[in-house]
Design an enzyme around this catalytic site. Sequence first.
Site, PDB file in Angstrom:
ATOM      1  N   HIS A 198      48.990  42.913  24.771  1.00 13.43           N
ATOM      2  CA  HIS A 198      48.807  43.976  25.403  1.00 13.43           C
ATOM      3  C   HIS A 198      50.075  44.933  26.149  1.00 13.43           C
ATOM      4  O   HIS A 198      50.166  46.039  26.460  1.00 13.43           O
ATOM      5  CB  HIS A 198      48.076  43.411  26.687  1.00 13.43           C
ATOM      6  CG  HIS A 198      47.160  44.462  27.498  1.00 13.43           C
ATOM      7  ND1 HIS A 198      47.743  45.059  28.608  1.00 13.43           N
ATOM      8  CD2 HIS A 198      45.908  45.163  27.441  1.00 13.43           C
ATOM      9  CE1 HIS A 198      46.900  45.975  29.217  1.00 13.43           C
ATOM     10  NE2 HIS A 198      45.853  46.394  28.468  1.00 13.43           N
ATOM     11  N   ASN A 239      36.852  49.729  33.110  1.00 19.19           N
ATOM     12  CA  ASN A 239      36.115  50.039  32.101  1.00 19.19           C
ATOM     13  C   ASN A 239      34.483  49.679  32.202  1.00 19.19           C
ATOM     14  O   ASN A 239      33.931  49.129  31.488  1.00 19.19           O
ATOM     15  CB  ASN A 239      36.606  49.046  31.098  1.00 19.19           C
ATOM     16  CG  ASN A 239      38.042  49.551  30.392  1.00 19.19           C
ATOM     17  OD1 ASN A 239      38.187  50.773  30.650  1.00 19.19           O
ATOM     18  ND2 ASN A 239      38.580  48.730  29.780  1.00 19.19           N
ATOM     19  N   SER A 275      42.741  51.210  30.086  1.00 15.73           N
ATOM     20  CA  SER A 275      44.034  50.736  30.023  1.00 15.73           C
ATOM     21  C   SER A 275      44.785  51.494  29.078  1.00 15.73           C
ATOM     22  O   SER A 275      45.868  51.254  29.079  1.00 15.73           O
ATOM     23  CB  SER A 275      43.653  49.320  29.733  1.00 15.73           C
ATOM     24  OG  SER A 275      43.151  48.630  30.906  1.00 15.73           O
TER      25      SER A 275
END
Length: 1050
Positions: free
Chosen positions: A255, A345, A421
């Site tokens: 990530h 989200n 993100s």
Amino acid sequence: MTSTPQTSLLSLSLLILFISISFLHLNPHLHQTHQPFQNQTLIPQSKPQLPNQQNSDEKITHTNHIVRFLKYKKAQDHKSYLEKNVKLKGWKWVERKNPAAKFPTDFGVVAIEESVREVVIKEFGRLNLVKDVWVDLSHQRRVLGKENEKVGAFVDGKKRPGKIFTAMSFDEAESYGVAKTSNDTISWQRHLLMQKSQVTSLFGADVLWSKGYTGTKVKMAIFDTGIRANHPHFRNIKERTNWTNEDTLNDNLGHGTFVAGVIAGQDAECLGFAPDTEIYAFRVFTDAQVSYTSWFLDAFNYAIATNMDVLNLSIGGPDYLDLPFVEKVWELTANNIIMVSAIGNDGPLYGTLNNPADQSDVIGVGGIDYSDHIASFSSRGMSTWEIPHGYGRVKPDVVAYGREIMGSKISTGCKSLSGTSVASPVVAGVVCLLVSVIPESKRKDILNPASMKQALVEGAAKLSGPNMYEQGAGRVDLLESYEILKSYKPRTSIFPSVLDYTDCPYSWPFCRQPLYAGAMPVIFNATILNGMGVIGYVESPPTWLPLDEEGNLLSIHFTYSDVIWPWTGYIALHMQIKEEGSQFSGVIEGNVTVRLYSPPTRGEQSPRRSICVLRLKLNVVPTPSRSERVLWDQFHSIKYPPGYIPRDSLDVRNDILDWHGDHLHTNFHIMFNMLRDAGYFVETLGSPLTCFDARHYGTLLLVDLEEEYFAEEIQKLRDDVMNTGLGLAVFAEWYNVDTMVKMRFFDDNTRSMWTPVTGGANVPALNDLLAPFGIAFGDKILSGDFSMDGEQSRYASGTDIVKFPAGGYVHSFPFLDSSESGATQNVLISGTSKADSPILGLLEVGRGRIAVYGDSNCLDGSHMVTNCYWLLKKILDFTSRNIRDPVLFLDSVRQDMPLNKDDNQLPSRRTDVNFSAYSAVVGKEMICRSDARFEVWGTKGYGVQVRGRNRRLPGYPVIDLGFALNSTAETSLTKSSKSSNKNKEGSLGNKYLGLLYRDDVDVPILVASHWLVPAIVAISGVLLLLSFWRIRQKRRRRRKGSSSGRFTTL
């Protein structure tokens, strides 16, 4: 031996006394035999030893706490200070070996034994240099599953380890988004290019690259899962730091590497925006995606000490009351670090903004697809900090592409991901590129969180479809923002800078309902951006300057930040049309101006001054008739945080909190649009029920309410309905104490038991409110499908009606009861038909009309299965206009006999919950605030006479967690409370309130029989015993007197 009359009388007295005491002792509503749970949500309490607690051995359990100090000092100095002044045993200093250790710090971490925690924390709190003490919270972020399943803090109804964070990471998303709102669907087709485009080219980054701007000398802090050394996609990794308890600097999840690639990657397949940006990788998450507040605080302090320019944080959650985290973000931006964060989200639901992106000093980023439609996953506004008395701010600030964006893999190669993100590092890359445009020697003088946000929002391209609470200022436009920064001079501005009622849908919800005289104030909450300095001041009160004579019909009261810090503040407009404009129809235009100043900077002699302007263009119509006006009760709604307010539908397993605001313009926004389409004008009341004039409204709409009621509210509502003809529509929710107890869980990061503050709705409080009308809800939890008038509906975790007067109309349907007691009953009757349960009641009482329904999920856009807007329309037709739908008023459902249930069998309040910690009623002052009509601001309301002190539930102290209007935080919040359980009472309120009225009520009046009868019996027994004792004493004196007389004679 025969008994004497005296002996018989004594035996009878003792028997009555024994029975009386037994009544009092055994009555479950007066004396709880179980020990109260340590339950205070977000208020840590001492707990028994659990095996998973940190720093524990076989016998002693420790919990890490953050001790915040008022000054920065070396960690060793703070340690010595505590050890010198706190001699108690049971705590120890926790050494933190990380890169921040060489710098002064403003906090320390201590491990405290559970057995002495409260005493030790109290001792710490007494020290002059200690600011406060907090549990070291754990943060956890989860990825979307391969089947696009969101995995957040709660899965299958159980809480995962870590702080409550929503699903902040992502996977490839579907090509269209569908809001789960029945026939209200948000859908679009994403027209992908034949080949995936470089996101940098879509923003024109190559134009700035050709001018030589590539992010040079910009220090970019990436707070994430780390990055691997010598990654081929990055040419300028300056530093990698680890803040976790794992011994690695590498990214084992991918990530952090992906985020860095979007910002500064140089691979031709997945180019970043600013390839020469200096990357500082902060590894703040473990491989299990867990973090702690102390890790963040140390990392933030290090970012401040090493003079970062930009910081990207692609995490967030609903808890904006985690003050150590929130206040450190303020300090970070106050030190001129530009923070960019994902808005969340949790779309397409409204009221789902994540913190810290919802803070005004942070650039909050939403996501769009390549067709410039808001991505289905992108969280929507408004902010909910300010509810109920104020109104939320516009967030996100901007949106950027967040679907199938290309970024770097862990070791080499590229991949595509989707989510806010992803959109956040897109904007962070844009910001790095823009920072490099300004010469390094001038950056700190020109660039700051406010000036960068000004450049982004003023340069953004407004999208044609979404409203301001979906897109903010619009899609980021790199080149337009570049032009703004090239000639930027420090100044102030207001965002949004325009409120235009003729600009729909962008100005939704304001453009959906015009202003009119006699209405509750319409509140618009805007953000002040101060590019002149980190601190600023309002020099003179805001001014309304109408464009023409008609503009004088508009009256505006202002609430605003006296001090603008850090870089931002708020200005709220409370708008009313004056009574002389009751027949006016047209447009009012003008400007609101605010003068601000900031202290001089280096080399300047005089303060910096600026005037910012908010332009208004408002539609006004004549005042609607009473029957067209509906009043929505916002005041009696409680949301997470600060309390564990459970979800309304127990069928929803992965979102156990009620945190979307329960506002007309958040999770009830579809219902609001429906009511407007039906011709109703809907106003919001964020103050007690004493603060509105019932003569102007057809119906008071109460939906999914968790709050208590002042006695004056109960009395006024009774009068409003009976004598003024106000209609009342109530949509309740489940409430079952046994089920709430079962929903308790141990939260490993706060080291405390979390238990629901109330049910889906506060049924005992609603029953108090409805008692004068002889109506009450029960404690069943009913679910199932039913049909009425051809409309298929889903009853989702609703409650039943257990009291209703004769002459009313009650609709019953067969459902199974899923409550704890109901589940047992269902097993016993398995195989038989379901029992009919009353769920809808309609009643005409006095001059008013009442409708009650046991479920609100069919109005709530968050987790709706099927809507019941058709039912709401029919109910409002009845309560507001006395139009009786033939289906609702069938003779077959008319009640010849009342539904009745003893008061002591009605749902009771939990005595093990300190409700005052979350309530705006219990122990609080009843006052009309600035959301009410101007004439009652600061008063108790219309025609209210003061009758005693504030409402208080027994046994608990008053803890005020209220916010000032539109303020984004208050440091008066408390993290712990001292609760007293001296007096426990199952149910308060005005059960016998009807006895206080002179008017005769033609419906049953509830009496406090659950305690009044045993109390009378007990008193009678005591009085009888006393009477017997006095008779015996008199007879003894007579005997002594007669004996004395005989001796005298002798």
